[in-house]
Design a protein around this motif. Sequence first.
Motif, PDB file in Angstrom:
ATOM      1  N   LEU A   1       0.830  -1.201   0.000  1.00 44.25           N
ATOM      2  CA  LEU A   1       0.000   0.000   0.000  1.00 44.25           C
ATOM      3  C   LEU A   1       0.866   1.251   0.000  1.00 44.25           C
ATOM      4  O   LEU A   1       0.559   2.237  -0.684  1.00 44.25           O
ATOM      5  N   LYS A   2       1.955   1.197   0.752  1.00 50.79           N
ATOM      6  CA  LYS A   2       2.849   2.356   0.839  1.00 50.79           C
ATOM      7  C   LYS A   2       3.484   2.663  -0.515  1.00 50.79           C
ATOM      8  O   LYS A   2       3.646   3.824  -0.902  1.00 50.79           O
ATOM      9  N   LYS A   3       3.833   1.600  -1.264  1.00 51.18           N
ATOM     10  CA  LYS A   3       4.402   1.791  -2.609  1.00 51.18           C
ATOM     11  C   LYS A   3       3.436   2.553  -3.511  1.00 51.18           C
ATOM     12  O   LYS A   3       3.850   3.272  -4.418  1.00 51.18           O
ATOM     13  N   ARG A   4       2.145   2.380  -3.254  1.00 51.11           N
ATOM     14  CA  ARG A   4       1.119   3.017  -4.085  1.00 51.11           C
ATOM     15  C   ARG A   4       0.561   4.295  -3.451  1.00 51.11           C
ATOM     16  O   ARG A   4      -0.430   4.839  -3.922  1.00 51.11           O
ATOM     17  N   ASN A   5       1.197   4.715  -2.364  1.00 48.81           N
ATOM     18  CA  ASN A   5       0.766   5.923  -1.640  1.00 48.81           C
ATOM     19  C   ASN A   5      -0.684   5.822  -1.182  1.00 48.81           C
ATOM     20  O   ASN A   5      -1.469   6.761  -1.305  1.00 48.81           O
ATOM     21  N   LEU A   6      -1.026   4.657  -0.663  1.00 48.94           N
ATOM     22  CA  LEU A   6      -2.396   4.423  -0.216  1.00 48.94           C
ATOM     23  C   LEU A   6      -2.420   4.142   1.280  1.00 48.94           C
ATOM     24  O   LEU A   6      -1.444   3.640   1.848  1.00 48.94           O
ATOM     25  N   THR A   7      -3.559   4.455   1.898  1.00 51.81           N
ATOM     26  CA  THR A   7      -3.796   4.098   3.286  1.00 51.81           C
ATOM     27  C   THR A   7      -4.865   3.014   3.344  1.00 51.81           C
ATOM     28  O   THR A   7      -5.596   2.789   2.357  1.00 51.81           O
ATOM     29  N   ILE A   8      -4.970   2.382   4.486  1.00 50.57           N
ATOM     30  CA  ILE A   8      -5.975   1.328   4.641  1.00 50.57           C
ATOM     31  C   ILE A   8      -7.374   1.889   4.428  1.00 50.57           C
ATOM     32  O   ILE A   8      -8.226   1.267   3.781  1.00 50.57           O
ATOM     33  N   GLU A   9      -7.613   3.094   4.944  1.00 51.83           N
ATOM     34  CA  GLU A   9      -8.944   3.700   4.851  1.00 51.83           C
ATOM     35  C   GLU A   9      -9.346   4.028   3.421  1.00 51.83           C
ATOM     36  O   GLU A   9     -10.538   4.112   3.109  1.00 51.83           O
ATOM     37  N   SER A  10      -8.356   4.221   2.556  1.00 46.00           N
ATOM     38  CA  SER A  10      -8.668   4.602   1.173  1.00 46.00           C
ATOM     39  C   SER A  10      -9.013   3.414   0.289  1.00 46.00           C
ATOM     40  O   SER A  10      -9.495   3.569  -0.828  1.00 46.00           O
ATOM     41  N   VAL A  11      -8.791   2.190   0.791  1.00 49.35           N
ATOM     42  CA  VAL A  11      -8.970   0.986  -0.026  1.00 49.35           C
ATOM     43  C   VAL A  11     -10.374   0.414   0.182  1.00 49.35           C
ATOM     44  O   VAL A  11     -10.813   0.203   1.312  1.00 49.35           O
ATOM     45  N   VAL A  12     -11.064   0.170  -0.942  1.00 53.17           N
ATOM     46  CA  VAL A  12     -12.370  -0.490  -0.897  1.00 53.17           C
ATOM     47  C   VAL A  12     -12.184  -2.002  -0.943  1.00 53.17           C
ATOM     48  O   VAL A  12     -12.809  -2.749  -0.195  1.00 53.17           O
ATOM     49  N   TYR A  13     -11.283  -2.451  -1.811  1.00 54.87           N
ATOM     50  CA  TYR A  13     -11.130  -3.881  -2.055  1.00 54.87           C
ATOM     51  C   TYR A  13      -9.703  -4.171  -2.488  1.00 54.87           C
ATOM     52  O   TYR A  13      -9.140  -3.441  -3.314  1.00 54.87           O
ATOM     53  N   ALA A  14      -9.109  -5.229  -1.920  1.00 53.99           N
ATOM     54  CA  ALA A  14      -7.762  -5.654  -2.318  1.00 53.99           C
ATOM     55  C   ALA A  14      -7.765  -7.156  -2.503  1.00 53.99           C
ATOM     56  O   ALA A  14      -8.304  -7.898  -1.671  1.00 53.99           O
ATOM     57  N   LEU A  15      -7.158  -7.604  -3.603  1.00 51.95           N
ATOM     58  CA  LEU A  15      -7.197  -9.015  -3.973  1.00 51.95           C
ATOM     59  C   LEU A  15      -5.837  -9.440  -4.514  1.00 51.95           C
ATOM     60  O   LEU A  15      -5.249  -8.743  -5.354  1.00 51.95           O
ATOM     61  N   LEU A  16      -5.345 -10.580  -4.043  1.00 54.13           N
ATOM     62  CA  LEU A  16      -4.145 -11.180  -4.620  1.00 54.13           C
ATOM     63  C   LEU A  16      -4.619 -12.190  -5.651  1.00 54.13           C
ATOM     64  O   LEU A  16      -5.241 -13.201  -5.318  1.00 54.13           O
ATOM     65  N   THR A  17      -4.366 -11.918  -6.925  1.00 52.58           N
ATOM     66  CA  THR A  17      -4.927 -12.723  -8.011  1.00 52.58           C
ATOM     67  C   THR A  17      -4.216 -14.066  -8.144  1.00 52.58           C
ATOM     68  O   THR A  17      -3.191 -14.314  -7.508  1.00 52.58           O
ATOM     69  N   SER A  18      -4.755 -14.916  -9.002  1.00 52.57           N
ATOM     70  CA  SER A  18      -4.172 -16.233  -9.237  1.00 52.57           C
ATOM     71  C   SER A  18      -2.764 -16.129  -9.816  1.00 52.57           C
ATOM     72  O   SER A  18      -1.938 -17.020  -9.617  1.00 52.57           O
ATOM     73  N   SER A  19      -2.499 -15.046 -10.530  1.00 49.07           N
ATOM     74  CA  SER A  19      -1.166 -14.832 -11.109  1.00 49.07           C
ATOM     75  C   SER A  19      -0.240 -14.083 -10.161  1.00 49.07           C
ATOM     76  O   SER A  19       0.786 -13.561 -10.567  1.00 49.07           O
ATOM     77  N   ASN A  20      -0.643 -14.000  -8.884  1.00 44.99           N
ATOM     78  CA  ASN A  20       0.174 -13.381  -7.833  1.00 44.99           C
ATOM     79  C   ASN A  20       0.344 -11.875  -8.014  1.00 44.99           C
ATOM     80  O   ASN A  20       1.351 -11.302  -7.594  1.00 44.99           O
ATOM     81  N   LYS A  21      -0.649 -11.243  -8.613  1.00 48.81           N
ATOM     82  CA  LYS A  21      -0.634  -9.792  -8.763  1.00 48.81           C
ATOM     83  C   LYS A  21      -1.639  -9.189  -7.786  1.00 48.81           C
ATOM     84  O   LYS A  21      -2.668  -9.800  -7.478  1.00 48.81           O
ATOM     85  N   LEU A  22      -1.330  -7.992  -7.315  1.00 44.92           N
ATOM     86  CA  LEU A  22      -2.188  -7.342  -6.333  1.00 44.92           C
ATOM     87  C   LEU A  22      -3.146  -6.386  -7.040  1.00 44.92           C
ATOM     88  O   LEU A  22      -2.723  -5.443  -7.711  1.00 44.92           O
ATOM     89  N   TYR A  23      -4.447  -6.673  -6.900  1.00 46.46           N
ATOM     90  CA  TYR A  23      -5.478  -5.791  -7.445  1.00 46.46           C
ATOM     91  C   TYR A  23      -6.042  -4.966  -6.301  1.00 46.46           C
ATOM     92  O   TYR A  23      -6.429  -5.509  -5.258  1.00 46.46           O
ATOM     93  N   ILE A  24      -6.088  -3.631  -6.507  1.00 50.29           N
ATOM     94  CA  ILE A  24      -6.596  -2.737  -5.466  1.00 50.29           C
ATOM     95  C   ILE A  24      -7.597  -1.766  -6.076  1.00 50.29           C
ATOM     96  O   ILE A  24      -7.335  -1.166  -7.122  1.00 50.29           O
ATOM     97  N   ASP A  25      -8.747  -1.639  -5.415  1.00 50.21           N
ATOM     98  CA  ASP A  25      -9.730  -0.632  -5.808  1.00 50.21           C
ATOM     99  C   ASP A  25      -9.886   0.339  -4.640  1.00 50.21           C
ATOM    100  O   ASP A  25     -10.028  -0.074  -3.490  1.00 50.21           O
TER     101      ASP A  25
END
Length: 235
Positions: free
Chosen positions: A198-222
């Motif tokens: 999250l820090k790499k993306r300049n995001l806080t926990i409160e700003s995230v609606v949804y976070a998912l680690l995909t099958s291809s090991n990529k992090l999806y964040i909304d």
Amino acid sequence: MNPYVDVIFRSIIAFFSIFFAARILGKQTVSRMTIFDFIAVVTLGSVTANLAFALEVKARYIFLVFFIFVLLIYLSAFLSLKSKRARKYVAGDPTVVIENGKILEHNMRKMRYTLDYLNQQLRQKDIFSIDDVDYALVENNGLLSVKKKEAHLAVTRKDLHIFKEEVKLPIELMMDGEILLNNLKENNISKEWLFSELKKRNLTIESVVYALLTSSNKLYIDIHDDKLYSPMDVE
């Protein structure tokens, strides 16, 4: 008792009766139905309606009928689990309608199944020509199962000799601004790793609606602020 109050009271009882009956009888009674399931649902619905509106009949008699039907349906389902012969009698057998690319008109006539309906069900499976079909049968719940001819089968990874040793399921990490700690623990993912991402993306926990680690090991964040020009999900 006031007739209106009586109807309201009986309707509430009828609603919860059919609800608990559905819970007892299981999901198959309310999903894609076989003929037996359809009869069961219609019968229970009719009895329940009488419980709500047939004021001239005492409620205890309707309840007796209701519970007898629930018991019969439950016993039929139980026998179907224990006996193949009973299962065949209750649910019936699938009916073949296309074999080796040939339409079996006799089987279709027996169940009053038309070519128009056959074509409709094939189109729902993205098949627009009967000539593409090698084998098709109508299941007990009315759905059509189809095997295409070899020439029309889609190419698979196996055909291309592309294999993946392990297929991982996506892992939900955050939802509505909250970390799903159980998911992290079960998959050996540390909170520190999530915080760093999250820090790499300049995001806080409160700003995230949804976070998912995909099958291809990529992090999806909304995030809450999607920075869309004309978002459709405005209040």
